[in-house]
Design a protein around this motif. Structure first.
Motif: not given
Length: 271
Positions: A224-230, A234-242
């Motif tokens: 339906k949709k996807h997001m592109v992280l900043p 790496e902090k945002i990446l870790m939060k998204a992953l978790a």
């Protein structure tokens, strides 16, 4: 006279090939060819042997530093061992990476910044989100495997069923992409429009087929949709992953990652 000169040049060329190779590596070279099904012409064998020896030295030099505790991971010979750096980079074709949209990534970054801090460690394999590792072979289709891996995790999150999705579906059918590289975002955009089938329905063949063999009756999922992280956060990446599960990441890979094997234990001898 011309024939005599030709014979001299021919003999010199053969002698040069024998002089430049290390005879102590003959058994390992034969093992490499047998393991990966290599069958060269006489002229190509000389060149590929030299490339392979150079790459093997690079691997061994890296592993010595690993044993000394100066590096955190070790390398091993694989199917890319007879490829030059230029050939490997051409296969990846980084020109196909999409441009970053600052407005979108900034908004998403702000959203994830409000999420709680992630745990110190998390392995989604333990929760059933991840299918076994598969080999892309000599096809620059890492983008397709990355896209299907993320979607497999989200499909499991929603349905509780872990299904291998088809990278070959993307290699053959996603526009402007294939074995010479591609982008995960391009794959997601294709799946939004067309959907994706299972690996069982559309097996991987390590090359791009002449035509798209997609069958709608085999469709397993759509996006339906996807997001592109900043970029680079790496902090945002870790939060998204978790928070949401496995995430697709594009990175600049140095040559050492061409032969990555593992870390935190003794490197294996060439297999």
């Amino acid at each position: 006279m011309r024939q005599f000169t030709y014979l001299i040049f021919l003999c010199w060329g053969l002698s040069y090939c024998f002089l430049t190779k290390n005879p102590e590596l003959d058994a390992k070279w034969e093992q490499f060819k047998s393991t990966y099904g290599r069958n060269y012409t006489e002229k190509e064998e000389c060149f590929r042997r030299q490339v392979w020896e150079k790459n093997l030295k690079f691997i061994n030099d890296h592993n010595r530093l690993y044993k000394e505790g100066k590096l955190s991971y070790y390398l091993g010979m694989n199917e890319f061992g007879d490829m030059t750096d230029e050939e490997f980079n051409e296969m990846l074709n980084p020109q196909l990476l999409p441009r970053r949209r600052r407005d979108t990534t900034a908004r998403i970054g702000k959203m994830f910044s409000n999420f709680p801090d992630p745990p110190k460690s998390l392995d989604w394999r333990e929760y059933g989100y991840v299918t076994p590792v598969r080999s892309q072979g000599r096809c620059g289709s890492c983008w397709a495997f990355s896209a299907t891996g993320v979607l497999e995790g989200q499909l499991f999150r929603k349905t509780g069923k872990l299904v291998k999705l088809s990278p070959q579906n993307l290699v053959d059918c996603a526009r402007f992409q294939g074995c010479r590289g591609g982008s995960v975002i391009g794959a997601f955009n294709y799946i939004k429009k067309k959907g994706i089938v299972s690996e069982e329905c559309y097996p991987y063949v390590t090359k791009k087929n002449k035509e798209c063999l997609y069958r709608s009756e085999c469709e397993v999922a759509k996006i339906k949709k996807h997001m592109v992280l900043p970029f680079g956060n790496e902090k945002i990446l870790m939060k998204a992953l978790a928070t949401v599960g496995p995430v697709s990441v594009a990175m600049h890979a140095p040559k050492s990652l061409n032969y990555y094997r593992g870390g935190n234990r003794e490197p294996l001898e060439f297999e």
